[in-house]
Design a protein around this motif. Structure first.
Motif, PDB file in Angstrom:
ATOM      1  N   PHE A   4      -6.731  -9.123  59.689  1.00 53.49           N
ATOM      2  CA  PHE A   4      -7.491  -8.106  60.542  1.00 53.49           C
ATOM      3  C   PHE A   4      -7.786  -8.833  62.252  1.00 53.49           C
ATOM      4  N   THR A   5      -8.306  -7.705  63.319  1.00 50.30           N
ATOM      5  CA  THR A   5      -8.519  -8.274  64.699  1.00 50.30           C
ATOM      6  C   THR A   5      -9.497  -7.892  64.816  1.00 50.30           C
ATOM      7  N   PRO A   6     -10.121  -8.760  65.812  1.00 51.48           N
ATOM      8  CA  PRO A   6     -10.818  -8.547  65.972  1.00 51.48           C
ATOM      9  C   PRO A   6     -11.715  -7.277  66.679  1.00 51.48           C
ATOM     10  N   ASP A   7     -10.837  -6.801  67.042  1.00 53.65           N
ATOM     11  CA  ASP A   7     -11.330  -4.826  67.252  1.00 53.65           C
ATOM     12  C   ASP A   7     -12.179  -4.483  66.183  1.00 53.65           C
ATOM     13  N   MET A   8     -11.433  -4.666  64.899  1.00 47.99           N
ATOM     14  CA  MET A   8     -11.842  -4.222  63.843  1.00 47.99           C
ATOM     15  C   MET A   8     -12.817  -4.222  63.441  1.00 47.99           C
ATOM     16  N   THR A   9     -13.161  -5.424  63.547  1.00 50.32           N
ATOM     17  CA  THR A   9     -14.470  -6.319  63.220  1.00 50.32           C
ATOM     18  C   THR A   9     -15.263  -5.567  64.159  1.00 50.32           C
ATOM     19  N   ALA A  10     -15.225  -5.791  65.618  1.00 48.24           N
ATOM     20  CA  ALA A  10     -15.815  -5.775  66.707  1.00 48.24           C
ATOM     21  C   ALA A  10     -16.040  -4.094  66.935  1.00 48.24           C
ATOM     22  N   TYR A  11     -15.249  -3.388  66.505  1.00 55.09           N
ATOM     23  CA  TYR A  11     -15.558  -1.382  66.609  1.00 55.09           C
ATOM     24  C   TYR A  11     -15.703  -0.733  65.540  1.00 55.09           C
ATOM     25  N   LEU A  12     -14.411  -0.343  64.568  1.00 56.25           N
ATOM     26  CA  LEU A  12     -13.297   0.348  64.120  1.00 56.25           C
ATOM     27  C   LEU A  12     -14.349   0.267  62.779  1.00 56.25           C
ATOM     28  N   ILE A  13     -14.579  -0.405  62.040  1.00 59.52           N
ATOM     29  CA  ILE A  13     -15.340  -1.066  60.631  1.00 59.52           C
ATOM     30  C   ILE A  13     -16.774  -0.299  61.028  1.00 59.52           C
ATOM     31  N   PRO A  14     -17.704  -1.007  61.872  1.00 57.62           N
ATOM     32  CA  PRO A  14     -18.874  -0.661  61.872  1.00 57.62           C
ATOM     33  C   PRO A  14     -19.154   0.754  62.542  1.00 57.62           C
ATOM     34  N   TRP A  15     -17.903   1.952  63.140  1.00 58.96           N
ATOM     35  CA  TRP A  15     -17.940   3.231  63.117  1.00 58.96           C
ATOM     36  C   TRP A  15     -17.873   4.155  62.303  1.00 58.96           C
ATOM     37  N   LEU A  16     -17.381   3.188  61.736  1.00 57.98           N
ATOM     38  CA  LEU A  16     -16.336   3.901  60.158  1.00 57.98           C
ATOM     39  C   LEU A  16     -17.888   3.807  58.938  1.00 57.98           C
ATOM     40  N   GLU A  17     -18.476   2.279  59.239  1.00 57.62           N
ATOM     41  CA  GLU A  17     -19.711   2.356  58.478  1.00 57.62           C
ATOM     42  C   GLU A  17     -20.835   2.920  59.278  1.00 57.62           C
ATOM     43  N   THR A  18     -21.250   3.931  60.452  1.00 56.30           N
ATOM     44  CA  THR A  18     -22.335   4.316  60.255  1.00 56.30           C
ATOM     45  C   THR A  18     -21.616   6.010  60.310  1.00 56.30           C
ATOM     46  N   ILE A  19     -20.861   5.796  59.927  1.00 56.16           N
ATOM     47  CA  ILE A  19     -20.205   7.677  59.762  1.00 56.16           C
ATOM     48  C   ILE A  19     -21.074   7.493  57.945  1.00 56.16           C
ATOM     49  N   ARG A  20     -20.613   6.309  57.840  1.00 60.57           N
ATOM     50  CA  ARG A  20     -21.381   6.598  56.290  1.00 60.57           C
ATOM     51  C   ARG A  20     -22.726   6.684  56.256  1.00 60.57           C
ATOM     52  N   GLU A  21     -23.551   5.363  57.039  1.00 59.50           N
ATOM     53  CA  GLU A  21     -24.685   5.594  56.661  1.00 59.50           C
ATOM     54  C   GLU A  21     -25.398   7.156  56.762  1.00 59.50           C
ATOM     55  N   ARG A  22     -24.622   7.421  58.487  1.00 63.35           N
ATOM     56  CA  ARG A  22     -25.897   8.361  59.041  1.00 63.35           C
ATOM     57  C   ARG A  22     -25.195   9.517  57.945  1.00 63.35           C
ATOM     58  N   GLY A  23     -24.412   9.997  57.929  1.00 62.61           N
ATOM     59  CA  GLY A  23     -23.851  10.921  57.443  1.00 62.61           C
ATOM     60  C   GLY A  23     -22.943  11.936  58.520  1.00 62.61           C
ATOM     61  N   VAL A  24     -21.885  12.874  58.307  1.00 61.34           N
ATOM     62  CA  VAL A  24     -21.021  13.167  59.249  1.00 61.34           C
ATOM     63  C   VAL A  24     -22.112  13.697  60.047  1.00 61.34           C
ATOM     64  N   THR A  25     -22.563  14.653  60.258  1.00 65.91           N
ATOM     65  CA  THR A  25     -23.614  15.607  61.289  1.00 65.91           C
ATOM     66  C   THR A  25     -24.230  14.401  61.593  1.00 65.91           C
ATOM     67  N   GLU A  26     -24.987  13.901  61.537  1.00 63.09           N
ATOM     68  CA  GLU A  26     -26.391  13.245  62.512  1.00 63.09           C
ATOM     69  C   GLU A  26     -25.602  12.049  62.666  1.00 63.09           C
ATOM     70  N   ALA A  27     -24.410  11.612  62.600  1.00 62.48           N
ATOM     71  CA  ALA A  27     -24.082  10.336  63.448  1.00 62.48           C
ATOM     72  C   ALA A  27     -23.041  11.198  64.243  1.00 62.48           C
ATOM     73  N   PHE A  28     -22.457  12.479  64.734  1.00 63.88           N
ATOM     74  CA  PHE A  28     -22.160  13.118  65.953  1.00 63.88           C
ATOM     75  C   PHE A  28     -23.208  13.282  66.712  1.00 63.88           C
ATOM     76  N   GLU A  29     -24.791  13.471  66.573  1.00 64.58           N
ATOM     77  CA  GLU A  29     -25.736  13.846  67.180  1.00 64.58           C
ATOM     78  C   GLU A  29     -26.122  13.263  68.194  1.00 64.58           C
ATOM     79  N   ARG A  30     -25.281  11.562  68.179  1.00 65.88           N
ATOM     80  CA  ARG A  30     -25.658  10.942  69.080  1.00 65.88           C
ATOM     81  C   ARG A  30     -24.582   9.491  69.224  1.00 65.88           C
ATOM     82  N   PRO A  31     -24.398   8.709  70.417  1.00 62.49           N
ATOM     83  CA  PRO A  31     -23.199   8.460  70.910  1.00 62.49           C
ATOM     84  C   PRO A  31     -22.817   7.146  69.418  1.00 62.49           C
TER      85      PRO A  31
END
Length: 395
Positions: free
Chosen positions: A17-44
């Motif tokens: 994996f590369t730094p982009d994976m740990t700094a950006y991509l995985i945190p974005w996926l985790e945010t969607i999982r934790e908040r749920g799809v609808t709530e995740a897109f309520e704010r950037p």
């Protein structure tokens, strides 16, 4: 053989994996999982446009069976398959035989395979949309062309690297201005779900501007272009060349658009010119990255396959070497590999640009039944058609 080679690459590259994976991509996926799809897109929660995040949300349930990095890479592999299908469509528009075999080869090209299997990036998705737009340009389906342009920009700003080609086509063919609005309409349509969920419009409108400032004052980031060479030679002075780089890119784009109005090209030549547009802009714009030549890779590959000549394949190989060398530099092999990539890419750009830079000696022969043959200037040898065969029958 292609499938076996791709499988071997996947087995080799998947665990890394590369730094982009740990700094950006995985945190974005985790945010969607934790908040749920609808709530995740309520704010950037990302510095990407929402289009890619929609796809992350679509594959997020797979985290019940796979680790987050694997889920992200699976999405990248799906994007690569979409790119292969888009290449199949473009080769079909060019009348290429055995186009399924050539399109399948795309997944095994080093720059494509590393982008998906190692970096886990989504560049193949926007490149696929750009390739589809070029196919529509070849078929003269201009509304569809602009729609695919809007889709491409909705995924990555790098889609504008080929914008001079589409602008030149629209002007040359006198496409009605109302059809141009299909591009922003497609872009807005893809932004609508996030806007309706509550994502601030001002944030969406400035995503790409904020991306441009991510890496400070660097004039280039491992990009195989002239500005990376300048950064190696004079690292302290190179950032001051930002204005010159921007002016050079805009000037080259204007030159390209103007020259496209007077040259005569067959359909394969049009694809070559689309590749040249991507090479010129990525080669001259500041703050380019090592991955920004993937679009040029694919378009010059399609040109080489359709033209079928050794010089065309040599040109495609030069671009592929340049792109992959830059990626290798980013992965740790350092500045020498980036420099090699830059030299290859500069040479390829010059070769591809020669049909525009050195036009026919007589582009406008006299009218009449028996026009006089073109008279070449003393000492001038015009052999572009024989060597690269960019020019067509005068469609």
């Amino acid at each position: 053989m292609v499938a076996l080679f791709a499988a071997a690459l996947a087995w080799l590259l998947w665990p890394f994996f590369t730094p982009d994976m740990t700094a950006y991509l995985i945190p974005w996926l985790e945010t969607i999982r934790e908040r749920g799809v609808t709530e995740a897109f309520e704010r950037p929660f990302s510095n990407y446009m929402p289009s890619y995040l929609y796809l992350l949300a679509l594959v997020s349930p797979l985290t019940a069976w796979f680790d987050p990095m694997s889920v992200i890479k699976l999405l990248s592999v799906a994007g690569t398959i979409a790119l292969a299908l888009a290449m199949h469509r473009l080769l079909g528009a060019l009348g290429v035989a055995r186009r399924a075999h050539w399109a399948a080869l795309v997944v095994a090209l080093p720059s494509v395979a590393f982008n998906a299997l190692l970096l886990g990036q989504c560049d193949a998705i926007y490149v696929a949309a750009c390739v589809m737009a070029v196919a529509m340009a070849v078929e003269r389906r201009h509304i569809a062309m602009f729609i695919w342009c809007g889709v491409a920009v909705a995924f990555k700003a790098q889609a504008i690297l080929v914008a001079p080609f589409f602008l030149a086509i629209a002007i040359q063919r006198r496409v009605p201005l109302v059809e141009w609005f299909a591009a922003p309409a497609a872009l807005l349509a893809l932004m609508a779900p996030a806007l309706l969920a509550g994502w601030p419009p001002a944030d969406l409108a400035t995503v790409y501007f904020r991306q441009a400032g991510t890496f400070g004052n660097d004039i280039a980031r491992n990009a195989p272009n002239i500005w990376s060479l300048a950064g190696m030679i004079a690292p302290e002075f190179a950032p001051r060349l930002f204005g010159l780089a921007l002016a050079s890119a805009l000037g080259a784009a204007a030159w390209f658009i103007a020259k496209m109005q007077i040259v005569r090209l067959d359909n394969v030549g049009l694809v070559g010119m689309a590749a040249l547009a991507a090479l010129l802009t990525a080669g001259l714009l500041p703050r380019m990255h090592e991955r920004y030549f993937l679009l040029a890779d694919m378009l010059i590959f399609a040109f080489a396959v359709a033209r079928g000549t050794r010089p065309a394949f040599a040109l495609a190989g030069l671009v592929q070497i340049g792109s992959f060398a830059a990626i290798s530099g980013y992965l740790g092999l350092g500045a020498p590999m980036v420099a090699i990539g830059a030299l290859c890419m500069i040479a390829a750009t010059w070769i591809a640009a020669r049909p525009l830079a050195v036009p026919n000696a007589n582009d406008n022969p006299p009218t009449g039944r028996n026009p006089r043959p073109a008279v070449l200037r003393p000492g001038f040898r015009y052999d572009i058609e024989q060597r690269l065969s960019f020019r067509g029958s005068g469609e």
